[in-house]
Design an enzyme around this catalytic site. Structure first.
Site, PDB file in Angstrom:
ATOM      1  CG  ASP A  60      -9.616  -3.383  -4.107  1.00 50.88           C
ATOM      2  OD1 ASP A  60     -10.467  -4.308  -4.045  1.00 50.88           O
ATOM      3  OD2 ASP A  60      -9.195  -2.797  -3.109  1.00 50.88           O
TER       4      ASP A  60
ATOM      5  NE  ARG B 103     -10.317   7.551  -2.243  1.00 48.24           N
ATOM      6  CZ  ARG B 103     -10.493   6.517  -1.430  1.00 48.24           C
ATOM      7  NH1 ARG B 103      -9.469   5.783  -1.075  1.00 48.24           N
ATOM      8  NH2 ARG B 103     -11.679   6.203  -0.977  1.00 48.24           N
TER       9      ARG B 103
ATOM     10  NE  ARG C  83      -4.071  -1.946   2.148  1.00 51.59           N
ATOM     11  CZ  ARG C  83      -4.617  -2.420   3.272  1.00 51.59           C
ATOM     12  NH1 ARG C  83      -4.379  -1.826   4.428  1.00 51.59           N
ATOM     13  NH2 ARG C  83      -5.420  -3.472   3.239  1.00 51.59           N
TER      14      ARG C  83
ATOM     15  CE1 TYR D 160     -13.254  -7.843   1.970  1.00 50.20           C
ATOM     16  CE2 TYR D 160     -11.643  -9.468   1.247  1.00 50.20           C
ATOM     17  CZ  TYR D 160     -11.979  -8.359   2.012  1.00 50.20           C
ATOM     18  OH  TYR D 160     -11.026  -7.782   2.822  1.00 50.20           O
TER      19      TYR D 160
ATOM     20  NE  ARG E 198      -7.509   5.574   2.915  1.00 49.76           N
ATOM     21  CZ  ARG E 198      -8.330   5.090   3.847  1.00 49.76           C
ATOM     22  NH1 ARG E 198      -9.273   5.857   4.366  1.00 49.76           N
ATOM     23  NH2 ARG E 198      -8.212   3.847   4.262  1.00 49.76           N
TER      24      ARG E 198
END
Length: 343
Positions: free
Chosen positions: A75, A38, A25, A152, A29
């Site tokens: 992702d 973003r 990652r 998921y 952010r």
């Protein structure tokens, strides 16, 4: 250039005084430039599917820190979306998906060869990065492991214990096994296209591998990884593959031999010393600093960087975190870590 790239040298088994380094990652952010891009994209999925902007955020940490590898910005849940599952993100809560609870949901999915139109922007991101990255930087492609992606798809969201997936596995194993098979086949096609578009290494993220125990781990974590890696190496001879069976503990022992992986990535639930004795003897390992140190920093960060570097120094090692860098990490702490590592 391949033989001069530090990451590829480590994956081929070379031991280096200063190991190659990248962070899971690393485009994220915690970086102000990522947050700006973003915002320009509008939302997370729009960023993933905008090839120019996805390439831009992939390049940002390379410009800032000079990491030895860039990992494609995407992702793991783009693949089930390409197969026909609904996918959206709830602000502050993460991904949400349509659920598969039986054979009807499975039948509604597309086939493994029907994903590529949907994934075309991701492949274009790979092509842009292949052109734009510095010549010494390795481009890593990736996918989620079938078990993790299936959790998921079955629960419709992330869960702490993956209980819905375990329930389907025990109550309707035929449907569950068929879903794993589809995801395995589709992952091979997806990763293969990434390699054709310029990725030089692939990584398989099995974030929830640790919740599989005993034979279930062998059947649904190890076997799909073995199939994916074998097929990738058959199609792309010499392609290095990294496997990340997160929180698998003792199951990491022999994982590289069993699956054909060139490197096993380690989370921070195991010590470097344990990993040297039990995992590094089979080849390259990646990891495994606690991501919390990227938040707290200080002398503890410097000391731990040096300790991990020294612990793994007798064999091939890629320096990384035990999990992804978190949004509250201080960008300056990454610089501190790199200075301690490269000193």
């Amino acid at each position: 250039m391949a033989e001069t790239k530090k990451l590829l040298r480590a994956l081929s088994g070379e031991t280096m005084d200063v190991p190659p380094v990248w962070l899971m990652r690393q485009a994220g952010r915690y970086l102000p430039e990522y947050r700006a891009t973003r915002a320009e994209a509008g939302d997370f999925l729009s960023l993933c599917y905008n090839s120019e902007l996805a390439a831009e955020v992939t390049l940002q940490p390379i410009r800032r820190y000079g990491f030895d590898a860039a990992i494609l910005f995407a992702d793991i849940l783009l693949l089930p979306q390409a197969l026909g599952a609904e996918l959206w993100f709830e602000t502050g809560e993460g991904p949400r998906m349509s659920t598969i609870t039986g054979p009807e949901g499975l039948k509604a999915l597309k086939g493994k060869d029907d994903i590529h139109d949907h994934m075309a922007p991701v492949y274009e991101t790979c092509r842009i990065l292949s052109r734009e990255l510095p010549k010494e930087t390795t481009l890593i492609g990736f996918a989620g492991a079938p078990w993790t992606v299936a959790t998921y798809m079955i629960a419709g969201r992330g869960t702490k214990d993956q209980a819905p997936a375990h329930a389907l596995r025990t109550e309707d194993e035929a449907t569950f096994a068929a879903l794993i098979d589809l995801l395995t086949d589709a992952t091979i096609e997806y990763l293969s296209k990434q390699v054709e578009a310029g990725c030089e290494v692939v990584k398989i993220f099995d974030s929830w591998a640790g919740s599989l125990k005993g034979e279930a781990f062998d059947k649904y974590a190890m076997e799909p990884a073995k199939r994916i890696i074998a097929e990738m190496k058959a199609r792309h001879p010499g392609l290095p593959c990294i496997a990340f069976p997160r929180e698998a503990g003792d199951k990491c022992i022999g994982f590289a031999r069993a699956t054909g992986a060139d490197c096993v990535a380690l989370d921070n639930s195991v010590s470097a010393e344990w990993a040297v004795e039990n995992v590094q003897k089979d080849g390259c390992v990646q990891g495994n600093m606690d991501p919390k140190l990227m938040v707290t920093g200080g002398q503890a960060l410097i000391d731990e960087t040096r300790r991990i570097k020294e612990a793994f120094s007798k064999g091939p090692h890629i320096f990384n975190l035990g999990h992804g860098i978190t949004p509250d990490a201080d960008p300056e702490n990454v610089t501190v870590m790199l200075e301690a590592l490269r000193a």
